[in-house]
Design a protein around this motif. Structure first.
Motif, PDB file in Angstrom:
ATOM      1  N   TRP A  65       0.778  -1.429   0.101  1.00  0.00           N
ATOM      2  CA  TRP A  65       0.027   0.063  -0.188  1.00  0.00           C
ATOM      3  C   TRP A  65       0.772   1.211   0.029  1.00  0.00           C
ATOM      4  CZ3 TRP A  65      -4.409   0.871  -1.706  1.00  0.00           C
ATOM      5  CH2 TRP A  65      -5.617  -0.057  -1.905  1.00  0.00           C
ATOM      6  N   ARG A  66       2.122   1.335   0.509  1.00  0.00           N
ATOM      7  CA  ARG A  66       2.752   2.447   0.551  1.00  0.00           C
ATOM      8  C   ARG A  66       3.424   2.785  -0.724  1.00  0.00           C
ATOM      9  NH1 ARG A  66       8.428   0.713   0.069  1.00  0.00           N
ATOM     10  NH2 ARG A  66       8.803  -1.685   0.532  1.00  0.00           N
ATOM     11  N   ASP A  67       3.152   2.011  -1.895  1.00  0.00           N
ATOM     12  CA  ASP A  67       3.550   1.966  -3.370  1.00  0.00           C
ATOM     13  C   ASP A  67       2.285   2.839  -4.163  1.00  0.00           C
ATOM     14  OD1 ASP A  67       5.741   0.630  -3.241  1.00  0.00           O
ATOM     15  OD2 ASP A  67       4.719  -1.349  -3.243  1.00  0.00           O
ATOM     16  N   TYR A  68       1.325   2.926  -3.355  1.00  0.00           N
ATOM     17  CA  TYR A  68      -0.147   3.598  -4.142  1.00  0.00           C
ATOM     18  C   TYR A  68       0.220   4.765  -5.046  1.00  0.00           C
ATOM     19  CZ  TYR A  68      -4.762   4.521  -5.527  1.00  0.00           C
ATOM     20  OH  TYR A  68      -5.872   4.894  -6.379  1.00  0.00           O
ATOM     21  N   ASP A  69       0.737   5.821  -4.087  1.00  0.00           N
ATOM     22  CA  ASP A  69       0.866   7.046  -4.836  1.00  0.00           C
ATOM     23  C   ASP A  69       1.760   6.965  -6.039  1.00  0.00           C
ATOM     24  OD1 ASP A  69      -1.261   8.353  -3.138  1.00  0.00           O
ATOM     25  OD2 ASP A  69       0.547   9.075  -1.921  1.00  0.00           O
ATOM     26  N   ALA A  70       3.012   6.086  -5.850  1.00  0.00           N
ATOM     27  CA  ALA A  70       3.996   6.125  -6.966  1.00  0.00           C
ATOM     28  C   ALA A  70       3.344   5.389  -8.213  1.00  0.00           C
ATOM     29  CB  ALA A  70       5.201   5.493  -6.381  1.00  0.00           C
ATOM     30  N   VAL A  71       2.487   4.240  -7.902  1.00  0.00           N
ATOM     31  CA  VAL A  71       2.000   3.585  -8.990  1.00  0.00           C
ATOM     32  C   VAL A  71       0.768   4.392  -9.568  1.00  0.00           C
ATOM     33  CG1 VAL A  71       0.242   1.594  -9.472  1.00  0.00           C
ATOM     34  CG2 VAL A  71       2.192   1.035  -8.085  1.00  0.00           C
ATOM     35  N   ILE A 113       9.388   3.503  -8.152  1.00  0.00           N
ATOM     36  CA  ILE A 113       8.509   2.847  -8.730  1.00  0.00           C
ATOM     37  C   ILE A 113       8.567   3.034 -10.311  1.00  0.00           C
ATOM     38  CG2 ILE A 113       5.999   1.775  -9.230  1.00  0.00           C
ATOM     39  CD1 ILE A 113       7.408   0.793  -6.591  1.00  0.00           C
ATOM     40  N   ALA A 114       9.023   2.006 -11.227  1.00  0.00           N
ATOM     41  CA  ALA A 114       9.264   2.413 -12.727  1.00  0.00           C
ATOM     42  C   ALA A 114       8.250   1.804 -13.684  1.00  0.00           C
ATOM     43  CB  ALA A 114      10.565   2.058 -13.116  1.00  0.00           C
ATOM     44  N   GLY A 115       7.429   0.685 -13.206  1.00  0.00           N
ATOM     45  CA  GLY A 115       6.544  -0.014 -13.764  1.00  0.00           C
ATOM     46  C   GLY A 115       5.461  -0.770 -12.750  1.00  0.00           C
ATOM     47  N   VAL A 116       4.669  -1.265 -13.524  1.00  0.00           N
ATOM     48  CA  VAL A 116       3.374  -1.968 -12.817  1.00  0.00           C
ATOM     49  C   VAL A 116       2.623  -2.853 -13.703  1.00  0.00           C
ATOM     50  CG1 VAL A 116       1.907   0.081 -13.051  1.00  0.00           C
ATOM     51  CG2 VAL A 116       1.467  -1.500 -11.146  1.00  0.00           C
ATOM     52  N   VAL A 117       2.283  -3.812 -12.958  1.00  0.00           N
ATOM     53  CA  VAL A 117       1.238  -4.918 -13.790  1.00  0.00           C
ATOM     54  C   VAL A 117       0.365  -5.286 -12.646  1.00  0.00           C
ATOM     55  CG1 VAL A 117       2.824  -6.888 -13.788  1.00  0.00           C
ATOM     56  CG2 VAL A 117       1.183  -6.522 -15.555  1.00  0.00           C
TER      57      VAL A 117
END
Length: 139
Positions: free
Chosen positions: A7-13, A50-54
């Motif tokens: 969840w700490r990644d949400y803004d970056a995602v 965070i550079a990418g997401v899937v």
């Protein structure tokens, strides 16, 4: 490094999705998704960014690849391929026999990318129906 979303990644995602021109998944929708198969939502880190997401989903019969995005500053470095490979490995561990995804018809580079990874276009017709009351509030 490829790892499971936290969840700490949400803004970056959301910044990656926005920079890539993708629709942002609201928190409420994402909470519902993560209750089902959190191990299928992956991020790629470059340094501490965070550079990418899937996002993947598995219903016990078919896997789905959703929301693949790489920030424009990090494209052409193999990040999308590594994200897909990591997600595919997780599908295999779950016993998933087939993976599907959607590509818009005018997205030639996207279609080429997926074909290079072994995904074949199918002449299926996509039908969709929004479910009244099915929306999860973003709260």
């Amino acid at each position: 490094m490829i790892r499971q979303f936290e969840w700490r990644d949400y803004d970056a995602v959301t910044r990656v999705w926005e920079a890539a021109g993708r629709e942002v998944v609201p928190r409420g929708e994402l909470e519902a998704k993560l209750a089902r198969d959190p191990e299928l939502f992956l991020v790629a880190e470059t340094g501490r960014r965070i550079a990418g997401v899937v996002m993947g989903a598995y219903d016990g019969r078919r896997g789905w690849i959703l929301r693949l995005a790489v920030h424009p500053d990090h494209r052409r470095q193999g990040i999308a391929t590594r994200l897909v490979e990591a997600l595919e490995a997780r599908f295999v561990r779950l016993g998933c026999p087939r993976v599907n995804l959607l590509v818009l018809p005018d997205n030639e580079s996207g279609l080429r990318f997926w074909q290079e990874l072994g995904y074949l276009p199918c002449p299926d017709v996509l039908c969709t129906k929004p479910m009244q009351g099915g929306a999860v509030s973003a709260g």
